[in-house]
Motif scaffolding. Structure first.
Motif, PDB file in Angstrom:
ATOM      1  N   ILE A 157      64.627   4.355  16.363  1.00 20.63           N
ATOM      2  CA  ILE A 157      63.761   3.383  15.692  1.00 20.63           C
ATOM      3  C   ILE A 157      62.945   2.528  16.446  1.00 20.63           C
ATOM      4  N   TYR A 158      63.442   1.665  17.360  1.00 26.35           N
ATOM      5  CA  TYR A 158      62.872   0.894  18.097  1.00 26.35           C
ATOM      6  C   TYR A 158      61.569   1.473  19.044  1.00 26.35           C
ATOM      7  N   ASP A 159      61.862   2.324  19.631  1.00 23.49           N
ATOM      8  CA  ASP A 159      60.990   3.188  20.657  1.00 23.49           C
ATOM      9  C   ASP A 159      59.930   3.707  19.867  1.00 23.49           C
ATOM     10  N   ASN A 160      60.146   4.305  18.735  1.00 23.19           N
ATOM     11  CA  ASN A 160      59.110   4.772  17.991  1.00 23.19           C
ATOM     12  C   ASN A 160      58.050   3.639  17.511  1.00 23.19           C
ATOM     13  N   VAL A 161      58.460   2.627  17.486  1.00 23.45           N
ATOM     14  CA  VAL A 161      57.690   1.405  16.964  1.00 23.45           C
ATOM     15  C   VAL A 161      56.947   1.081  18.450  1.00 23.45           C
ATOM     16  N   TYR A 162      57.698   0.941  19.599  1.00 19.29           N
ATOM     17  CA  TYR A 162      57.389   0.258  20.761  1.00 19.29           C
ATOM     18  C   TYR A 162      56.331   1.248  21.383  1.00 19.29           C
ATOM     19  N   GLN A 163      56.643   2.666  21.106  1.00 21.54           N
ATOM     20  CA  GLN A 163      55.553   3.382  21.942  1.00 21.54           C
ATOM     21  C   GLN A 163      54.062   3.345  21.492  1.00 21.54           C
ATOM     22  N   ALA A 164      54.240   3.110  20.062  1.00 27.18           N
ATOM     23  CA  ALA A 164      53.001   2.778  19.483  1.00 27.18           C
ATOM     24  C   ALA A 164      52.053   1.657  19.972  1.00 27.18           C
ATOM     25  N   VAL A 165      53.046   0.475  19.982  1.00 27.78           N
ATOM     26  CA  VAL A 165      52.403  -0.634  20.354  1.00 27.78           C
ATOM     27  C   VAL A 165      51.906  -0.574  21.929  1.00 27.78           C
ATOM     28  N   ALA A 166      52.917  -0.025  22.675  1.00 30.65           N
ATOM     29  CA  ALA A 166      52.430   0.160  23.934  1.00 30.65           C
ATOM     30  C   ALA A 166      51.291   0.755  24.025  1.00 30.65           C
ATOM     31  N   ALA A 167      51.109   1.909  23.525  1.00 33.14           N
ATOM     32  CA  ALA A 167      49.970   2.874  23.548  1.00 33.14           C
ATOM     33  C   ALA A 167      48.760   2.196  23.180  1.00 33.14           C
ATOM     34  N   VAL A 168      48.770   1.307  22.473  1.00 31.57           N
ATOM     35  CA  VAL A 168      47.459   0.757  21.642  1.00 31.57           C
ATOM     36  C   VAL A 168      47.285  -0.468  22.306  1.00 31.57           C
ATOM     37  N   PHE A 169      48.066  -1.248  22.768  1.00 31.01           N
ATOM     38  CA  PHE A 169      47.948  -2.460  23.845  1.00 31.01           C
ATOM     39  C   PHE A 169      48.409  -2.474  25.203  1.00 31.01           C
ATOM     40  N   PRO A 170      47.976  -1.498  26.045  1.00 32.20           N
ATOM     41  CA  PRO A 170      48.559  -1.458  27.245  1.00 32.20           C
ATOM     42  C   PRO A 170      48.445  -2.870  28.121  1.00 32.20           C
ATOM     43  N   GLY A 171      47.374  -3.593  27.818  1.00 33.37           N
ATOM     44  CA  GLY A 171      47.248  -4.810  28.557  1.00 33.37           C
ATOM     45  C   GLY A 171      48.322  -5.908  28.360  1.00 33.37           C
ATOM     46  N   ARG A 172      49.088  -5.824  27.354  1.00 33.59           N
ATOM     47  CA  ARG A 172      49.959  -6.889  27.010  1.00 33.59           C
ATOM     48  C   ARG A 172      51.306  -6.941  27.757  1.00 33.59           C
ATOM     49  N   SER A 173      51.774  -8.066  27.985  1.00 33.83           N
ATOM     50  CA  SER A 173      53.051  -8.231  28.770  1.00 33.83           C
ATOM     51  C   SER A 173      54.236  -7.590  27.771  1.00 33.83           C
ATOM     52  N   LYS A 174      55.042  -7.260  28.526  1.00 31.91           N
ATOM     53  CA  LYS A 174      56.522  -6.672  27.842  1.00 31.91           C
ATOM     54  C   LYS A 174      56.981  -7.550  26.734  1.00 31.91           C
ATOM     55  N   ALA A 175      57.080  -8.854  27.043  1.00 34.20           N
ATOM     56  CA  ALA A 175      57.701  -9.767  26.313  1.00 34.20           C
ATOM     57  C   ALA A 175      56.798  -9.934  24.732  1.00 34.20           C
ATOM     58  N   GLU A 176      55.659  -9.933  24.974  1.00 33.48           N
ATOM     59  CA  GLU A 176      54.539  -9.756  23.928  1.00 33.48           C
ATOM     60  C   GLU A 176      54.979  -8.749  23.002  1.00 33.48           C
ATOM     61  N   LYS A 177      54.904  -7.442  23.681  1.00 38.02           N
ATOM     62  CA  LYS A 177      54.968  -6.226  22.929  1.00 38.02           C
ATOM     63  C   LYS A 177      56.532  -6.188  22.185  1.00 38.02           C
ATOM     64  N   ALA A 178      57.445  -6.768  23.045  1.00 38.45           N
ATOM     65  CA  ALA A 178      58.780  -6.498  22.510  1.00 38.45           C
ATOM     66  C   ALA A 178      58.830  -7.733  21.253  1.00 38.45           C
ATOM     67  N   GLU A 179      58.114  -8.675  21.375  1.00 39.17           N
ATOM     68  CA  GLU A 179      58.095  -9.726  20.061  1.00 39.17           C
ATOM     69  C   GLU A 179      57.553  -9.092  18.894  1.00 39.17           C
ATOM     70  N   ASP A 180      56.529  -8.410  19.124  1.00 38.81           N
ATOM     71  CA  ASP A 180      55.687  -7.747  17.979  1.00 38.81           C
ATOM     72  C   ASP A 180      56.744  -6.653  17.159  1.00 38.81           C
ATOM     73  N   VAL A 181      57.187  -5.924  18.227  1.00 40.65           N
ATOM     74  CA  VAL A 181      58.152  -4.769  17.528  1.00 40.65           C
ATOM     75  C   VAL A 181      59.259  -5.288  16.913  1.00 40.65           C
ATOM     76  N   GLN A 182      59.865  -6.267  17.511  1.00 38.09           N
ATOM     77  CA  GLN A 182      60.913  -6.872  16.552  1.00 38.09           C
ATOM     78  C   GLN A 182      60.601  -7.573  15.303  1.00 38.09           C
ATOM     79  N   ARG A 183      59.361  -8.319  15.213  1.00 33.50           N
ATOM     80  CA  ARG A 183      59.052  -8.870  14.335  1.00 33.50           C
ATOM     81  C   ARG A 183      58.787  -7.838  12.805  1.00 33.50           C
ATOM     82  N   VAL A 184      58.049  -6.613  13.237  1.00 36.67           N
ATOM     83  CA  VAL A 184      57.834  -5.779  12.153  1.00 36.67           C
ATOM     84  C   VAL A 184      59.007  -5.142  11.853  1.00 36.67           C
ATOM     85  N   ILE A 185      59.942  -4.604  12.837  1.00 35.67           N
ATOM     86  CA  ILE A 185      61.396  -4.171  12.442  1.00 35.67           C
ATOM     87  C   ILE A 185      62.119  -4.937  11.693  1.00 35.67           C
TER      88      ILE A 185
END
Lengths: 269, 283
Positions: free
Chosen positions: A94-122
């Motif tokens: 579940i986590y990776d399904n969301v994370y891969q989409a976020v990582a693909a759309v915002f490649p420039g963001r830091s890992k922490a930012e991406k992780a935070e966003d993924v956590q928020r929506v899940i």
């Protein structure tokens, strides 16, 4: 002056075994920013075709689609999509399904930012405890919630929903409607939502406007109905409002008469 | 927050299911042992019958078992080029098989991905694959000899060619059957080529790729025996031919048994890995 999401004179034909099938004819639709708009119609009326056109997965034969005055020509992260059968990748959690989409759309963001966003929506769809499970290990309702979370996670301008709850049983639908409404209002600015459905109650409960399609071939917009019910809406409360009853009556009437001959309905079902 | 209401499973029920699972496992294991003993007995009986009918032209199971034990007791002795233990021969054969197989896979998987994902590549390459595929692996041996001028390299080349086709075909099939939805997801969320390859294409095709690898390995193991009979020198295939020339059919039969067992182990190993790699299909 064009509207936020603008469909002008859309025609779409398909070539099937050498013969030409006209799926959509002269569709004009002007969607405001932040609007929740629902397309309703019988199967085979080109609802999903319209949605795929906005997604950029297919191209119109003629006519133009613009989002914020920019022409839509291919898929892009400004239009998040929830697929008919969730469209999760079964080998990812579940986590990776969301994370891969976020990582693909915002490649420039830091890992922490991406992780935070993924956590928020899940968390918002209530699946944080299930984040390490694979789609095959969770219920259909949870899968569809993950798909909704994934679409929201990329902060799209427009959210496209292709019969997102069509495959779910009636008991679980209301919790998903609530999850959707909650996410829709959660972003500070409301997203614009374009949903395809064949469930009249769902359409009334969620939408600002309901677009009723005529039957194909050469389907087009039959009528656009305003839903004037105040928000936030109470699922059970609105059932007894006279506006709700009139609206439902009117929609049922539109979907069952005049524009559709018996033979066409046979073909559709 | 919405609580998940369906999918609730009473814990007591879970425990009961687990214990009955263990009893079931024990039962199916003992059933497996019994049927294995039966099939070995059946094979031995049939073998003894053929041996008796051939007036001991073919050595029976007992005579073979004796020689088999001699061979297995000291598998790694090395008395020069024409007298090596069966274990050494086996290792030499496996080395050739794995070298050829690894080289073949390195070519076959990318080739399969290309064939499966590009209709243009398929149109151009498919006829080549279709023509080369039915050619007996042994026919490649002289070509290998001509190119590499050495029997060892020619044998590896033969294994290489042999292990290409099943992997190419299965990989291409897997890649070509990636569901439209998965492709659309990648398009909508703007997956890069690399992300698409590693997060969609390969995970989806992996079970198919492994089916191909498993078949390739099976064929490679079939072919190595014939290849080493042609090339001579070392290996389990040479051992069979050498034993036949020495008129020791007990050794031939022992080698046949060992070839069969090793083939079985290779196949099971691949099946196990393939099973571990396959994901649960989403309904």
């Amino acid at each position: 002056m064009t509207s936020y999401l603008d469909l002008r004179d859309i025609n779409k034909t398909f070539d099937i075994d050498g013969s030409t099938y006209v799926a959509l004819g002269r569709v004009n639709l002007h969607i405001r920013r932040g609007e929740f708009i629902t397309i309703i119609g019988h199967s085979g009326c080109g609802k999903s075709t319209l949605l795929n056109l906005i997604a950029g997965l297919i191209k119109p034969t003629s006519g133009s689609i613009t989002l914020e005055e920019q022409p839509v020509s291919e898929p892009g992260p400004d239009r998040g999509m929830v697929f008919q059968h969730h469209g999760l990748l079964p080998w990812l959690s579940i986590y990776d399904n969301v994370y891969q989409a976020v990582a693909a759309v915002f490649p420039g963001r830091s890992k922490a930012e991406k992780a935070e966003d993924v956590q928020r929506v899940i968390r918002m769809v209530g699946l944080w405890e299930h984040r390490n499970k694979k789609p095959g290990q969770i219920s259909d309702g949870m899968k569809q919630r993950t798909a909704v979370a994934r679409a929201f996670a990329i902060h799209p301008k427009v959210l496209l929903l292709d019969e997102p709850f069509g495959a779910l049983d009636a008991l679980i639908k209301p919790t998903l409607h609530d999850a959707l409404v909650e996410l829709w209002g959660s972003d500070g600015q409301s997203e614009t939502v374009f949903m395809v459905t064949h469930d009249i109650d769902e359409a009334i409960y969620l939408s600002d406007r309901i677009v009723v399609m005529t039957n194909g071939p050469q389907a087009t917009i039959g009528e656009i109905v305003d839903v004037a019910l105040p928000r936030p809406r109470d699922k059970r409360g609105i059932l007894h409002m006279p506006e709700y009853i009139d609206l439902k009556d009117h929609l049922l009437y539109l979907l069952s008469t005049s524009q559709w001959s018996a033979s066409q309905i046979d073909k559709a079902s | 927050m919405i609580q998940e209401r369906i999918g609730y499973f009473p814990p007591s029920l879970g425990v009961r299911l687990r214990t009955s699972g263990i009893t079931k496992a024990v039962r199916s294991f003992s059933l497996g042992v019994v049927s294995l003993i039966c099939s070995i007995a059946l094979l031995a009986a049939f073998w003894a019958l053929v041996s008796a009918l051939s007036k001991n032209g073919l050595p029976g199971p007992l005579a073979t078992a004796h020689v088999f034990w001699e061979l297995v007791r000291e598998p790694f002795y090395n008395n020069g080029p024409n007298d090596k233990g069966i274990g050494l021969q086996l290792i030499l054969s496996l080395q050739r098989v794995f070298t050829g197989f690894a080289l073949g896979s390195l070519v076959a998987i990318p080739l399969g991905v290309l064939l499966g994902s590009s209709p243009m590549a398929r149109r151009i390459l498919d006829p080549i694959v279709q023509i080369m595929r039915p050619v007996s692996p042994l026919a490649w041996f002289p070509i290998g000899l001509a190119v590499f001028k050495a029997a060892g390299s020619a044998t590896i080349f033969m294994i290489f060619i042999t292990s290409l086709w099943p992997t190419v075909i299965n990989t291409a099939f897997g890649v070509a059957s990636i569901p439209e939805t998965c492709k659309n997801v990648a398009m909508v969320f703007r997956f890069s080529r690399w992300r698409y390859l590693t997060r969609v294409l390969l995970p989806y095709s992996l079970p198919h790729i492994f089916t191909g690898l498993r078949l390739s390995m099976g064929v490679a193991w079939l072919v190595i025996v014939a290849g080493e009979m042609l090339s001579g020198g070392t290996g389990i295939g040479f051992f069979v031919w050498d034993s036949w020339n020495a008129l020791s059919l007990e050794r031939v039969m022992s080698a046949v048994l060992i070839i069969g067992l090793v083939g079985l182990l290779l196949d099971r190993g691949f099946a196990y890995v393939a099973q571990r790699l396959s994901y649960e299909e989403a309904a």
